[in-house]
Design an enzyme around this catalytic site. Sequence first.
Site, PDB file in Angstrom:
ATOM      1  N   CYS A 177       0.863  -1.180   0.000  1.00 60.28           N
ATOM      2  CA  CYS A 177       0.000   0.000   0.000  1.00 60.28           C
ATOM      3  C   CYS A 177       0.899   1.229   0.000  1.00 60.28           C
ATOM      4  O   CYS A 177       2.115   1.114  -0.152  1.00 60.28           O
ATOM      5  CB  CYS A 177      -0.946  -0.013   1.188  1.00 60.28           C
ATOM      6  SG  CYS A 177      -0.111  -0.060   2.795  1.00 60.28           S
ATOM      7  N   THR A 178       0.330   2.396   0.169  1.00 62.40           N
ATOM      8  CA  THR A 178       1.103   3.640   0.014  1.00 62.40           C
ATOM      9  C   THR A 178       2.240   3.751   1.023  1.00 62.40           C
ATOM     10  O   THR A 178       3.395   3.938   0.653  1.00 62.40           O
ATOM     11  CB  THR A 178       0.175   4.863   0.142  1.00 62.40           C
ATOM     12  OG1 THR A 178      -0.920   4.721  -0.754  1.00 62.40           O
ATOM     13  CG2 THR A 178       0.932   6.138  -0.177  1.00 62.40           C
TER      14      THR A 178
END
Length: 322
Positions: A177-178
Amino acid sequence: MSRYLVAALYKFVALDDPAGLQAPLKQEGDRLGICGSLLLAQEGINGTIAGRESDLRTYLSFLRSFAPFAELEHKESWAQDKPFHRLRIRLKKEIVTMGAADIVSEQSVGTYVCAQDWNAVISRPDMVVIDTRNDYECDIGTFRGAIDPQIDHFTQFPEWVKQNPALHNKPPVAMFCTGGIRCEKATAFMRAQGFEEVYHLKGGILKYLEEVPEQESLWEGECFVFDQRVAVKHGLEEGSHEMCHACWRPVSPEQRADPRFEPGICCPQCADSLTQERRAALVERQRQIALAKQRGETHLGQNAGALDTARKQARKAEAASD
Protein backbone atom coordinates in the site's frame (compact mmCIF):
# COMPACT_ATOMS: atom_id res chain seq x y z
CA MET A 1 13.87 25.03 -3.76
CA SER A 2 11.34 22.96 -1.80
CA ARG A 3 9.64 24.83 1.02
CA TYR A 4 7.77 22.23 3.05
CA LEU A 5 8.93 18.97 4.56
CA VAL A 6 6.20 16.31 4.56
CA ALA A 7 6.20 13.39 7.04
CA ALA A 8 3.97 10.33 6.65
CA LEU A 9 3.78 8.28 9.84
CA TYR A 10 1.85 5.59 11.67
CA LYS A 11 2.28 3.20 14.55
CA PHE A 12 0.05 0.48 15.90
CA VAL A 13 0.45 0.77 19.65
CA ALA A 14 -2.02 0.49 22.52
CA LEU A 15 -3.12 3.95 23.70
CA ASP A 16 -4.98 4.00 27.01
CA ASP A 17 -6.17 7.58 26.58
CA PRO A 18 -5.99 8.83 22.97
CA ALA A 19 -8.32 11.72 23.83
CA GLY A 20 -5.78 12.96 26.37
CA LEU A 21 -3.19 13.35 23.61
CA GLN A 22 -5.40 15.43 21.36
CA ALA A 23 -5.01 18.83 23.03
CA PRO A 24 -1.21 18.81 23.60
CA LEU A 25 -0.53 17.58 20.05
CA LYS A 26 -2.75 20.29 18.61
CA GLN A 27 -1.33 23.04 20.80
CA GLU A 28 2.29 22.28 19.96
CA GLY A 29 1.49 21.79 16.27
CA ASP A 30 -0.25 25.14 16.04
CA ARG A 31 2.66 26.82 17.84
CA LEU A 32 5.08 25.46 15.25
CA GLY A 33 2.85 26.12 12.26
CA ILE A 34 2.40 22.43 11.42
CA CYS A 35 -0.33 21.48 8.96
CA GLY A 36 -1.84 18.12 8.04
CA SER A 37 -3.88 15.48 9.83
CA LEU A 38 -3.27 12.99 12.64
CA LEU A 39 -5.67 10.24 13.66
CA LEU A 40 -5.65 8.85 17.19
CA ALA A 41 -7.34 5.65 18.32
CA GLN A 42 -6.82 3.02 20.99
CA GLU A 43 -4.87 1.05 18.37
CA GLY A 44 -2.34 3.86 17.64
CA ILE A 45 -1.59 6.90 15.49
CA ASN A 46 -1.67 7.60 11.76
CA GLY A 47 -1.28 10.69 9.62
CA THR A 48 0.61 12.99 7.28
CA ILE A 49 1.92 16.33 8.48
CA ALA A 50 4.03 19.09 6.99
CA GLY A 51 5.88 22.25 7.94
CA ARG A 52 9.10 24.16 7.56
CA GLU A 53 11.91 21.68 8.02
CA SER A 54 13.16 22.81 11.43
CA ASP A 55 9.61 23.18 12.78
CA LEU A 56 8.52 19.76 11.56
CA ARG A 57 11.59 18.06 13.02
CA THR A 58 10.88 19.77 16.33
CA TYR A 59 7.30 18.50 16.21
CA LEU A 60 8.40 14.94 15.40
CA SER A 61 10.70 15.05 18.42
CA PHE A 62 7.76 16.27 20.49
CA LEU A 63 5.67 13.32 19.30
CA ARG A 64 8.42 10.88 20.24
CA SER A 65 8.61 12.38 23.73
CA PHE A 66 5.40 10.46 24.48
CA ALA A 67 6.31 6.93 25.54
CA PRO A 68 3.98 5.09 23.11
CA PHE A 69 5.54 6.97 20.18
CA ALA A 70 9.19 6.70 21.25
CA GLU A 71 9.95 4.33 18.35
CA LEU A 72 7.74 6.14 15.85
CA GLU A 73 9.09 5.98 12.29
CA HIS A 74 8.23 8.36 9.48
CA LYS A 75 8.83 8.80 5.75
CA GLU A 76 9.90 12.14 4.33
CA SER A 77 9.20 13.96 1.09
CA TRP A 78 9.07 17.57 -0.04
CA ALA A 79 6.39 19.89 -1.39
CA GLN A 80 6.88 23.24 -3.12
CA ASP A 81 3.66 24.65 -1.70
CA LYS A 82 1.87 24.20 1.60
CA PRO A 83 0.19 20.79 1.16
CA PHE A 84 -2.47 21.20 3.87
CA HIS A 85 -4.46 24.16 5.12
CA ARG A 86 -4.26 23.55 8.87
CA LEU A 87 -3.55 20.89 11.49
CA ARG A 88 -6.33 18.53 12.49
CA ILE A 89 -6.07 15.98 15.32
CA ARG A 90 -9.02 13.59 15.19
CA LEU A 91 -10.18 10.73 17.40
CA LYS A 92 -11.23 7.55 15.60
CA LYS A 93 -12.23 3.97 16.36
CA GLU A 94 -9.49 2.79 13.97
CA ILE A 95 -6.45 4.59 12.57
CA VAL A 96 -7.15 2.89 9.24
CA THR A 97 -10.73 1.79 8.78
CA MET A 98 -11.33 -1.83 7.84
CA GLY A 99 -14.07 -2.60 10.35
CA ALA A 100 -11.67 -4.68 12.41
CA ALA A 101 -10.32 -2.83 15.42
CA ASP A 102 -7.72 -4.58 17.59
CA ILE A 103 -6.82 -7.10 14.88
CA VAL A 104 -3.21 -5.90 14.62
CA SER A 105 -0.47 -7.01 16.99
CA GLU A 106 3.24 -7.65 16.66
CA GLN A 107 2.52 -11.37 16.36
CA SER A 108 -0.40 -11.12 13.92
CA VAL A 109 1.04 -9.21 10.98
CA GLY A 110 2.79 -10.70 7.98
CA THR A 111 6.51 -10.83 7.25
CA TYR A 112 8.06 -7.44 6.51
CA VAL A 113 10.05 -7.14 3.30
CA CYS A 114 12.42 -4.19 2.89
CA ALA A 115 12.36 -2.19 -0.33
CA GLN A 116 15.65 -3.68 -1.58
CA ASP A 117 14.29 -7.24 -1.31
CA TRP A 118 10.80 -6.57 -2.65
CA ASN A 119 11.58 -7.27 -6.32
CA ALA A 120 12.78 -10.78 -5.53
CA VAL A 121 9.67 -11.59 -3.49
CA ILE A 122 7.09 -10.40 -6.02
CA SER A 123 9.00 -12.06 -8.88
CA ARG A 124 8.47 -15.53 -7.41
CA PRO A 125 6.28 -17.52 -9.85
CA ASP A 126 4.08 -18.85 -7.03
CA MET A 127 3.53 -15.45 -5.40
CA VAL A 128 0.16 -13.69 -5.59
CA VAL A 129 0.83 -9.93 -5.42
CA ILE A 130 -2.06 -7.80 -4.15
CA ASP A 131 -2.47 -4.03 -4.23
CA THR A 132 -4.55 -3.23 -1.13
CA ARG A 133 -5.33 0.35 -2.16
CA ASN A 134 -8.52 1.81 -3.59
CA ASP A 135 -9.31 1.71 -7.30
CA TYR A 136 -8.49 5.36 -8.02
CA GLU A 137 -5.05 4.84 -6.48
CA CYS A 138 -4.31 1.67 -8.45
CA ASP A 139 -5.41 3.34 -11.68
CA ILE A 140 -2.40 5.66 -11.87
CA GLY A 141 0.31 3.22 -10.82
CA THR A 142 1.05 -0.18 -9.33
CA PHE A 143 3.65 -2.95 -9.30
CA ARG A 144 4.04 -5.02 -12.41
CA GLY A 145 1.73 -8.05 -12.30
CA ALA A 146 -0.13 -6.99 -9.15
CA ILE A 147 -3.84 -7.74 -8.68
CA ASP A 148 -6.12 -4.72 -8.34
CA PRO A 149 -9.10 -5.70 -6.11
CA GLN A 150 -11.08 -2.78 -7.64
CA ILE A 151 -12.44 -1.63 -4.30
CA ASP A 152 -13.40 1.97 -3.58
CA HIS A 153 -12.85 1.67 0.17
CA PHE A 154 -10.59 -0.44 2.36
CA THR A 155 -13.60 -1.79 4.27
CA GLN A 156 -14.42 -3.83 1.16
CA PHE A 157 -11.09 -5.66 1.21
CA PRO A 158 -12.05 -8.53 3.59
CA GLU A 159 -15.07 -9.47 1.48
CA TRP A 160 -12.99 -9.30 -1.70
CA VAL A 161 -10.51 -11.77 -0.19
CA LYS A 162 -13.27 -14.17 0.82
CA GLN A 163 -14.89 -14.06 -2.62
CA ASN A 164 -11.73 -14.29 -4.78
CA PRO A 165 -11.31 -17.80 -6.27
CA ALA A 166 -7.57 -17.29 -6.78
CA LEU A 167 -7.14 -17.09 -3.00
CA HIS A 168 -9.26 -20.05 -1.93
CA ASN A 169 -6.23 -22.37 -1.76
CA LYS A 170 -4.42 -19.80 0.39
CA PRO A 171 -1.31 -19.32 -1.77
CA PRO A 172 1.70 -17.21 -0.74
CA VAL A 173 0.71 -13.54 -0.95
CA ALA A 174 2.69 -10.31 -1.05
CA MET A 175 0.78 -7.12 -0.29
CA PHE A 176 1.55 -3.43 -0.53
CA CYS A 177 0.00 0.00 0.00
CA THR A 178 1.10 3.64 0.01
CA GLY A 179 2.93 3.85 3.33
CA GLY A 180 2.48 0.42 4.89
CA ILE A 181 -0.38 0.98 7.32
CA ARG A 182 -3.16 -0.68 5.35
CA CYS A 183 -0.93 -3.72 4.87
CA GLU A 184 -0.49 -4.04 8.61
CA LYS A 185 -4.21 -4.70 8.90
CA ALA A 186 -4.52 -6.56 5.62
CA THR A 187 -1.80 -9.07 6.49
CA ALA A 188 -3.21 -9.54 10.01
CA PHE A 189 -6.58 -10.24 8.42
CA MET A 190 -5.07 -12.71 5.92
CA ARG A 191 -3.30 -14.61 8.68
CA ALA A 192 -6.52 -14.73 10.68
CA GLN A 193 -8.12 -16.33 7.61
CA GLY A 194 -5.52 -19.10 7.58
CA PHE A 195 -2.95 -17.78 5.10
CA GLU A 196 0.43 -19.00 6.34
CA GLU A 197 2.87 -17.24 3.98
CA VAL A 198 2.05 -13.53 3.96
CA TYR A 199 4.46 -10.71 3.12
CA HIS A 200 4.13 -6.95 3.00
CA LEU A 201 6.33 -4.11 1.79
CA LYS A 202 7.87 -2.32 4.77
CA GLY A 203 7.39 1.41 4.47
CA GLY A 204 5.06 0.92 1.53
CA ILE A 205 5.35 2.24 -2.00
CA LEU A 206 6.78 5.53 -0.75
CA LYS A 207 9.81 3.81 0.79
CA TYR A 208 10.29 1.73 -2.37
CA LEU A 209 10.19 4.81 -4.63
CA GLU A 210 12.63 6.54 -2.29
CA GLU A 211 15.21 3.76 -2.10
CA VAL A 212 15.03 1.63 -5.26
CA PRO A 213 16.70 3.13 -8.36
CA GLU A 214 14.30 3.71 -11.22
CA GLN A 215 16.33 1.53 -13.58
CA GLU A 216 15.83 -1.44 -11.20
CA SER A 217 12.21 -0.70 -10.36
CA LEU A 218 9.19 -2.92 -10.97
CA TRP A 219 6.87 -0.01 -10.21
CA GLU A 220 4.86 1.32 -13.15
CA GLY A 221 3.26 4.79 -13.10
CA GLU A 222 2.91 7.19 -10.19
CA CYS A 223 1.79 6.82 -6.59
CA PHE A 224 -1.30 8.66 -5.37
CA VAL A 225 -0.83 10.66 -2.16
CA PHE A 226 -3.52 12.33 -0.05
CA ASP A 227 -2.35 15.92 -0.32
CA GLN A 228 -2.02 18.73 -2.84
CA ARG A 229 0.82 16.98 -4.69
CA VAL A 230 -1.75 14.38 -5.85
CA ALA A 231 0.95 11.88 -6.90
CA VAL A 232 4.68 11.23 -6.60
CA LYS A 233 7.14 9.27 -8.69
CA HIS A 234 10.62 7.80 -8.21
CA GLY A 235 12.72 9.79 -5.78
CA LEU A 236 9.42 11.03 -4.30
CA GLU A 237 9.38 13.90 -6.77
CA GLU A 238 5.99 15.43 -7.46
CA GLY A 239 4.16 13.63 -10.24
CA SER A 240 2.22 14.79 -13.28
CA HIS A 241 -1.36 14.24 -12.07
CA GLU A 242 -3.87 16.86 -11.02
CA MET A 243 -7.05 16.40 -9.01
CA CYS A 244 -10.52 16.56 -10.52
CA HIS A 245 -12.72 18.55 -8.15
CA ALA A 246 -15.91 16.86 -9.34
CA CYS A 247 -15.09 13.17 -8.86
CA TRP A 248 -11.88 13.64 -6.80
CA ARG A 249 -9.90 11.26 -8.96
CA PRO A 250 -6.38 11.93 -10.24
CA VAL A 251 -6.22 13.21 -13.82
CA SER A 252 -3.25 12.39 -16.05
CA PRO A 253 -1.71 14.73 -18.65
CA GLU A 254 -3.34 12.61 -21.37
CA GLN A 255 -6.75 12.98 -19.73
CA ARG A 256 -6.23 16.74 -19.41
CA ALA A 257 -5.78 16.88 -23.18
CA ASP A 258 -9.26 15.39 -23.60
CA PRO A 259 -11.88 17.99 -24.65
CA ARG A 260 -14.11 16.81 -21.79
CA PHE A 261 -11.57 18.08 -19.23
CA GLU A 262 -12.49 21.42 -17.70
CA PRO A 263 -10.05 22.58 -14.99
CA GLY A 264 -11.74 22.60 -11.59
CA ILE A 265 -15.05 21.40 -13.03
CA CYS A 266 -14.85 17.92 -14.56
CA CYS A 267 -12.65 15.36 -16.29
CA PRO A 268 -13.18 12.50 -18.80
CA GLN A 269 -13.94 10.18 -15.88
CA CYS A 270 -16.99 12.12 -14.71
CA ALA A 271 -17.98 14.62 -17.42
CA ASP A 272 -20.80 12.47 -18.77
CA SER A 273 -22.37 11.92 -15.35
CA LEU A 274 -22.08 15.47 -13.99
CA THR A 275 -25.48 16.96 -13.15
CA GLN A 276 -26.36 20.56 -14.02
CA GLU A 277 -26.60 21.39 -10.31
CA ARG A 278 -23.17 19.93 -9.59
CA ARG A 279 -21.65 21.73 -12.58
CA ALA A 280 -23.11 25.06 -11.46
CA ALA A 281 -21.67 24.57 -7.95
CA LEU A 282 -18.22 23.75 -9.35
CA VAL A 283 -18.27 26.74 -11.70
CA GLU A 284 -19.08 28.97 -8.73
CA ARG A 285 -16.32 27.33 -6.72
CA GLN A 286 -13.81 28.10 -9.47
CA ARG A 287 -14.98 31.69 -9.53
CA GLN A 288 -14.45 32.00 -5.78
CA ILE A 289 -10.97 30.46 -6.07
CA ALA A 290 -10.05 32.98 -8.78
CA LEU A 291 -11.31 35.86 -6.64
CA ALA A 292 -9.36 34.60 -3.62
CA LYS A 293 -6.22 34.33 -5.75
CA GLN A 294 -6.65 37.94 -6.90
CA ARG A 295 -6.76 38.95 -3.23
CA GLY A 296 -3.66 36.93 -2.47
CA GLU A 297 -5.61 34.44 -0.37
CA THR A 298 -6.06 30.66 -0.42
CA HIS A 299 -9.59 29.40 -0.95
CA LEU A 300 -10.49 26.75 1.65
CA GLY A 301 -11.74 24.41 -1.07
CA GLN A 302 -8.19 24.14 -2.41
CA ASN A 303 -6.63 22.65 0.70
CA ALA A 304 -5.80 18.96 0.84
CA GLY A 305 -7.65 18.50 4.09
CA ALA A 306 -10.87 18.77 2.09
CA LEU A 307 -9.92 15.96 -0.29
CA ASP A 308 -11.14 13.01 1.71
CA THR A 309 -14.43 14.61 2.74
CA ALA A 310 -15.15 15.82 -0.78
CA ARG A 311 -14.32 12.45 -2.27
CA LYS A 312 -16.72 10.71 0.12
CA GLN A 313 -19.44 13.20 -0.76
CA ALA A 314 -18.86 12.65 -4.47
CA ARG A 315 -19.01 8.86 -4.03
CA LYS A 316 -22.27 9.11 -2.07
CA ALA A 317 -23.80 11.29 -4.77
CA GLU A 318 -22.63 8.85 -7.44
CA ALA A 319 -24.10 5.87 -5.57
CA ALA A 320 -27.41 7.67 -5.06
CA SER A 321 -27.72 8.28 -8.81
CA ASP A 322 -27.12 4.61 -9.74
